[in-house]
Design a protein around this motif. Sequence first.
Motif, mmCIF file in Angstrom:
data_model
loop_
_atom_site.group_PDB
_atom_site.id
_atom_site.type_symbol
_atom_site.label_atom_id
_atom_site.label_comp_id
_atom_site.label_asym_id
_atom_site.label_seq_id
_atom_site.Cartn_x
_atom_site.Cartn_y
_atom_site.Cartn_z
ATOM 1 N N UNK A 184 11.866 -30.224 -3.816
ATOM 2 C CA UNK A 184 12.748 -31.115 -3.073
ATOM 3 C C UNK A 184 12.940 -32.463 -3.764
ATOM 4 N N UNK A 185 12.614 -32.533 -5.053
ATOM 5 C CA UNK A 185 12.707 -33.807 -5.761
ATOM 6 C C UNK A 185 14.086 -34.415 -5.656
ATOM 7 N N UNK A 186 15.110 -33.628 -5.938
ATOM 8 C CA UNK A 186 16.470 -34.166 -5.937
ATOM 9 C C UNK A 186 16.872 -34.676 -4.552
ATOM 10 N N UNK A 187 16.515 -33.923 -3.518
ATOM 11 C CA UNK A 187 16.870 -34.354 -2.167
ATOM 12 C C UNK A 187 16.130 -35.625 -1.783
ATOM 13 N N UNK A 188 14.883 -35.757 -2.211
ATOM 14 C CA UNK A 188 14.134 -36.978 -1.921
ATOM 15 C C UNK A 188 14.763 -38.186 -2.606
ATOM 16 N N UNK A 189 15.248 -37.982 -3.822
ATOM 17 C CA UNK A 189 15.938 -39.061 -4.537
ATOM 18 C C UNK A 189 17.183 -39.488 -3.773
ATOM 19 N N UNK A 190 17.933 -38.505 -3.289
ATOM 20 C CA UNK A 190 19.150 -38.807 -2.544
ATOM 21 C C UNK A 190 18.838 -39.645 -1.310
ATOM 22 N N UNK A 191 17.819 -39.249 -0.590
ATOM 23 C CA UNK A 191 17.490 -39.959 0.643
ATOM 24 C C UNK A 191 16.961 -41.364 0.364
ATOM 25 N N UNK A 241 17.960 -25.290 -1.120
ATOM 26 C CA UNK A 241 17.378 -25.444 -2.452
ATOM 27 C C UNK A 241 17.024 -24.053 -2.963
ATOM 28 N N UNK A 242 17.436 -23.776 -4.184
ATOM 29 C CA UNK A 242 17.209 -22.479 -4.795
ATOM 30 C C UNK A 242 16.378 -22.686 -6.055
ATOM 31 N N UNK A 273 20.964 -40.435 -10.170
ATOM 32 C CA UNK A 273 19.797 -39.567 -10.325
ATOM 33 C C UNK A 273 19.794 -38.936 -11.717
ATOM 34 N N UNK A 274 18.625 -38.612 -12.190
ATOM 35 C CA UNK A 274 18.488 -38.033 -13.532
ATOM 36 C C UNK A 274 19.153 -36.675 -13.644
ATOM 37 N N UNK A 275 19.357 -36.034 -12.516
ATOM 38 C CA UNK A 275 19.936 -34.699 -12.529
ATOM 39 C C UNK A 275 21.462 -34.711 -12.555
ATOM 40 N N UNK A 276 22.066 -35.891 -12.448
ATOM 41 C CA UNK A 276 23.525 -36.051 -12.485
ATOM 42 C C UNK A 276 24.224 -35.081 -11.538
ATOM 43 N N UNK A 277 23.997 -35.209 -10.239
ATOM 44 C CA UNK A 277 24.642 -34.289 -9.297
ATOM 45 C C UNK A 277 26.156 -34.461 -9.293
ATOM 46 N N UNK A 278 26.849 -33.392 -8.943
ATOM 47 C CA UNK A 278 28.310 -33.409 -8.871
ATOM 48 C C UNK A 278 28.721 -33.600 -7.415
ATOM 49 N N UNK A 279 29.599 -34.574 -7.182
ATOM 50 C CA UNK A 279 30.016 -34.893 -5.819
ATOM 51 C C UNK A 279 31.455 -34.457 -5.579
ATOM 52 N N UNK A 280 31.704 -33.915 -4.380
ATOM 53 C CA UNK A 280 33.035 -33.490 -3.988
ATOM 54 C C UNK A 280 33.291 -33.993 -2.568
ATOM 55 N N UNK A 281 34.270 -34.897 -2.369
ATOM 56 C CA UNK A 281 34.553 -35.396 -1.007
ATOM 57 C C UNK A 281 34.876 -34.272 -0.037
#
Length: 259
Positions: free
Chosen positions: A151-158, A169-170, A202-210
């Motif tokens: 859950x690292x990425x989700x924790x960063x988001x929060x 999460x997969x 974030x280090x993972x560079x997530x992709x955002x879509x409105x």
Amino acid sequence: MAKDKKFQIQEIRNGYGDKAYWRSVVLPSVSKKFHKRPKTCVLQLQRRWRDLLPRLREAGYEPARKHFVFGRNCPPVSVATDQRSYGCRLYKICPFCWGRHYTFKVWNHLMPVMFPAKNQLSTGGGVLLFRQSPRFSDLDQACTTAVNSRLTELNVLQKQGLVINGSFVFTFVGIHPDVEKWVTWRSGIALLGSPYKDQLKASNHPEYFPHVKKSQLVDLVVKAMPYPYSVFTAEPDRLVECLEATKSMRYLSFRGSLR
């Protein structure tokens, strides 16, 4: 030994969820020369799967021995056939059970939340795709990273102040197809409760879509949940080693509105 069933494919299903399955599991696992011949694609994938099972059994993989007949007769996915059979439940390697247990499960969780009623665009504050695939030379290290960092990425988001209404999460550990290394794949889709701001780096560079259309959601699911088709080319001993090391690992988890 029981005979292999000869499934006659009567119909190719072409819903959005089916497209996600075909693009993430079927097409990457068969030669490109068959891609415009869907029935042949299914038969080729079935052949590769049936060829893999005895090699795993000979390498000492107990589930392959225990579920051998069910495995060889596991019914294809996203097609209608002339006869029925039971799924082999070898979710982590069988391309057909992978689709049933992972691809379609995610799709069925996403659709009613993102596209309620007859909406053509996703609702809410936006959709975030995140994925990461670090490589390791040690299997234990790869497994430890997979378990401890789900859950690292989700924790960063929060921590960045973003509201996450729901997510999946997969995570899986696999064999890299080109080098003698292990890959910890971690990815997912988060549904945000407020519009994304540029402050998240974030280090993972997530992709955002409105917003996304259903056809775009197919792309996101394909990117988030690739079937590890390297199972067909890996040395059986290494594949069994990986499967045994991850036999208790939970690949898929849901949170919030996607539960």
